[in-house]
Design a protein around this motif. Sequence first.
Motif, PDB file in Angstrom:
ATOM      1  N   LEU A   1       0.831  -1.203   0.000  1.00 29.25           N
ATOM      2  CA  LEU A   1       0.000   0.000   0.000  1.00 29.25           C
ATOM      3  C   LEU A   1       0.868   1.256   0.000  1.00 29.25           C
ATOM      4  CD1 LEU A   1      -2.821  -0.991   2.558  1.00 29.25           C
ATOM      5  CD2 LEU A   1      -3.023  -0.768   0.076  1.00 29.25           C
ATOM      6  N   ASN A   2       1.896   1.278   0.848  1.00 29.10           N
ATOM      7  CA  ASN A   2       2.765   2.455   0.935  1.00 29.10           C
ATOM      8  C   ASN A   2       3.476   2.747  -0.380  1.00 29.10           C
ATOM      9  OD1 ASN A   2       2.074   2.794   3.586  1.00 29.10           O
ATOM     10  ND2 ASN A   2       3.867   1.748   4.401  1.00 29.10           N
ATOM     11  N   ASN A   3       3.777   1.700  -1.152  1.00 29.70           N
ATOM     12  CA  ASN A   3       4.518   1.868  -2.405  1.00 29.70           C
ATOM     13  C   ASN A   3       3.622   1.824  -3.642  1.00 29.70           C
ATOM     14  OD1 ASN A   3       7.545   1.787  -1.594  1.00 29.70           O
ATOM     15  ND2 ASN A   3       6.612   0.138  -0.416  1.00 29.70           N
ATOM     16  N   ASN A   4       2.300   1.768  -3.399  1.00 33.09           N
ATOM     17  CA  ASN A   4       1.338   1.769  -4.507  1.00 33.09           C
ATOM     18  C   ASN A   4       1.626   0.653  -5.509  1.00 33.09           C
ATOM     19  OD1 ASN A   4      -0.952   2.761  -5.779  1.00 33.09           O
ATOM     20  ND2 ASN A   4       0.244   4.087  -7.135  1.00 33.09           N
ATOM     21  N   LEU A   5       1.848  -0.547  -4.971  1.00 26.51           N
ATOM     22  CA  LEU A   5       2.158  -1.708  -5.806  1.00 26.51           C
ATOM     23  C   LEU A   5       1.179  -2.834  -5.526  1.00 26.51           C
ATOM     24  CD1 LEU A   5       6.047  -1.950  -5.393  1.00 26.51           C
ATOM     25  CD2 LEU A   5       4.848  -1.265  -7.467  1.00 26.51           C
ATOM     26  N   SER A   6       0.875  -3.624  -6.538  1.00 24.82           N
ATOM     27  CA  SER A   6       0.120  -4.859  -6.301  1.00 24.82           C
ATOM     28  C   SER A   6       1.087  -5.888  -5.722  1.00 24.82           C
ATOM     29  CB  SER A   6      -0.464  -5.385  -7.615  1.00 24.82           C
ATOM     30  OG  SER A   6       0.582  -5.839  -8.463  1.00 24.82           O
ATOM     31  N   LEU A   7       0.548  -6.937  -5.104  1.00 28.08           N
ATOM     32  CA  LEU A   7       1.421  -7.991  -4.568  1.00 28.08           C
ATOM     33  C   LEU A   7       2.214  -8.655  -5.693  1.00 28.08           C
ATOM     34  CD1 LEU A   7      -0.961  -9.641  -1.945  1.00 28.08           C
ATOM     35  CD2 LEU A   7       1.128  -8.360  -1.488  1.00 28.08           C
ATOM     36  N   ASN A   8       1.591  -8.768  -6.857  1.00 19.89           N
ATOM     37  CA  ASN A   8       2.279  -9.376  -7.989  1.00 19.89           C
ATOM     38  C   ASN A   8       3.504  -8.542  -8.396  1.00 19.89           C
ATOM     39  OD1 ASN A   8       1.967 -11.758  -9.596  1.00 19.89           O
ATOM     40  ND2 ASN A   8       1.690 -10.424 -11.364  1.00 19.89           N
ATOM     41  N   ASP A   9       3.306  -7.205  -8.427  1.00 18.10           N
ATOM     42  CA  ASP A   9       4.420  -6.319  -8.772  1.00 18.10           C
ATOM     43  C   ASP A   9       5.497  -6.351  -7.694  1.00 18.10           C
ATOM     44  OD1 ASP A   9       3.236  -5.559 -11.132  1.00 18.10           O
ATOM     45  OD2 ASP A   9       2.265  -3.783 -10.269  1.00 18.10           O
ATOM     46  N   LEU A  10       5.087  -6.482  -6.452  1.00 22.51           N
ATOM     47  CA  LEU A  10       6.047  -6.510  -5.353  1.00 22.51           C
ATOM     48  C   LEU A  10       7.014  -7.679  -5.491  1.00 22.51           C
ATOM     49  CD1 LEU A  10       6.944  -5.316  -2.603  1.00 22.51           C
ATOM     50  CD2 LEU A  10       5.316  -6.846  -1.514  1.00 22.51           C
ATOM     51  N   LEU A  11       6.539  -8.794  -6.061  1.00 21.52           N
ATOM     52  CA  LEU A  11       7.381  -9.979  -6.199  1.00 21.52           C
ATOM     53  C   LEU A  11       8.221  -9.972  -7.475  1.00 21.52           C
ATOM     54  CD1 LEU A  11       4.967 -12.752  -4.846  1.00 21.52           C
ATOM     55  CD2 LEU A  11       6.851 -11.609  -3.677  1.00 21.52           C
ATOM     56  N   ASP A  12       8.191  -8.852  -8.193  1.00 18.55           N
ATOM     57  CA  ASP A  12       9.127  -8.668  -9.308  1.00 18.55           C
ATOM     58  C   ASP A  12      10.540  -8.580  -8.734  1.00 18.55           C
ATOM     59  OD1 ASP A  12       9.702  -7.696 -12.203  1.00 18.55           O
ATOM     60  OD2 ASP A  12      10.625  -6.163 -10.921  1.00 18.55           O
ATOM     61  N   ASP A  13      11.527  -9.155  -9.415  1.00 18.54           N
ATOM     62  CA  ASP A  13      12.888  -9.231  -8.883  1.00 18.54           C
ATOM     63  C   ASP A  13      13.416  -7.865  -8.430  1.00 18.54           C
ATOM     64  OD1 ASP A  13      12.822 -11.883  -9.319  1.00 18.54           O
ATOM     65  OD2 ASP A  13      14.170 -11.914 -11.051  1.00 18.54           O
ATOM     66  N   GLY A  14      13.166  -6.838  -9.249  1.00 18.90           N
ATOM     67  CA  GLY A  14      13.675  -5.507  -8.900  1.00 18.90           C
ATOM     68  C   GLY A  14      13.040  -4.968  -7.640  1.00 18.90           C
ATOM     69  N   ASN A  15      11.727  -5.118  -7.510  1.00 19.43           N
ATOM     70  CA  ASN A  15      11.018  -4.608  -6.328  1.00 19.43           C
ATOM     71  C   ASN A  15      11.327  -5.423  -5.080  1.00 19.43           C
ATOM     72  OD1 ASN A  15       9.743  -2.451  -7.593  1.00 19.43           O
ATOM     73  ND2 ASN A  15       8.061  -3.739  -8.334  1.00 19.43           N
ATOM     74  N   ILE A  16      11.577  -6.725  -5.248  1.00 22.49           N
ATOM     75  CA  ILE A  16      11.964  -7.541  -4.094  1.00 22.49           C
ATOM     76  C   ILE A  16      13.235  -6.990  -3.472  1.00 22.49           C
ATOM     77  CG2 ILE A  16      12.944  -9.777  -3.434  1.00 22.49           C
ATOM     78  CD1 ILE A  16      10.864 -11.141  -5.095  1.00 22.49           C
ATOM     79  N   LYS A  17      14.226  -6.692  -4.321  1.00 26.63           N
ATOM     80  CA  LYS A  17      15.513  -6.196  -3.811  1.00 26.63           C
ATOM     81  C   LYS A  17      15.401  -4.771  -3.283  1.00 26.63           C
ATOM     82  CE  LYS A  17      18.166  -9.139  -6.956  1.00 26.63           C
ATOM     83  NZ  LYS A  17      19.000  -9.191  -8.173  1.00 26.63           N
ATOM     84  N   LYS A  18      14.608  -3.951  -3.964  1.00 27.19           N
ATOM     85  CA  LYS A  18      14.513  -2.537  -3.604  1.00 27.19           C
ATOM     86  C   LYS A  18      13.593  -2.285  -2.409  1.00 27.19           C
ATOM     87  CE  LYS A  18      13.088   1.916  -5.592  1.00 27.19           C
ATOM     88  NZ  LYS A  18      12.494   2.572  -6.779  1.00 27.19           N
TER      89      LYS A  18
END
Length: 242
Positions: A1-18
């Motif tokens: 919610l804080n990053n305005n991302l869906s859970l699917n987007d959150l599990l993208d490799d880049g977002n996981i690390k960032k």
Amino acid sequence: LNNNLSLNDLLDDGNIKKILLPSFAEQAANQMKFMLQLLKELFDLRVKNPEFKFAPSDYAIIELLQALYDKHPKQQASEPQQTKLIPSRLYAALISALKSELDDFNANADAIVELFRQRKLDPRFALPECHASSYKDSVAWKGIMAQYGLNSWFKSRSIANWLDLYAYISEVQSAAKYWIHLFTGMRANEARHLPADAYTTMKAGGADIHILRGYTSKIAGQNQTETFWMTAEIIEKGVIAA
């Protein structure tokens, strides 16, 4: 919610690390443990089912999370545990007392139900001695209780009239409700809205699973959303009494 991302987007490799890794590092050990277990299970599902994308794509991510968790200080067995809200001996005594109350009621419930049926048909049914003598067709309380085999049991509980009996029924209702709370964890409002046929069993993996079907008051449910609670066979005596 804080990053305005869906859970699917959150599990993208880049977002996981960032995003996910820094957040994970700030969690308590117990939260880390559960999140790590979840991500491992998701990764296993992705390996077995390539079309399943809701998981990290690289096990190296899991290894990074594991390394962070392994560095987190864990509670030692020798460390003092948090004091229980209710001491075990009192909790056990409460369960034992409620069980005795419910078993006692259930053993006499049929006779009590019949009393109320007769009372509904005839307002003069089982009147106190002082009032029964005023009516030729009335049988006094003591005589009726003897017919139903309830005299000695009612005497042991100081039930001498309808008001006493109503008070006792209220006690049993409370005992049944607490019993349901103990073995389900449901909210008070959810327990009050359980249907009479809430208790049932279903087969799973060759075993009987005991459940209560009812309505949840979570979020905006307002006791309109159907759900069920896993429980144990011992719950049945509380449901029967209720």
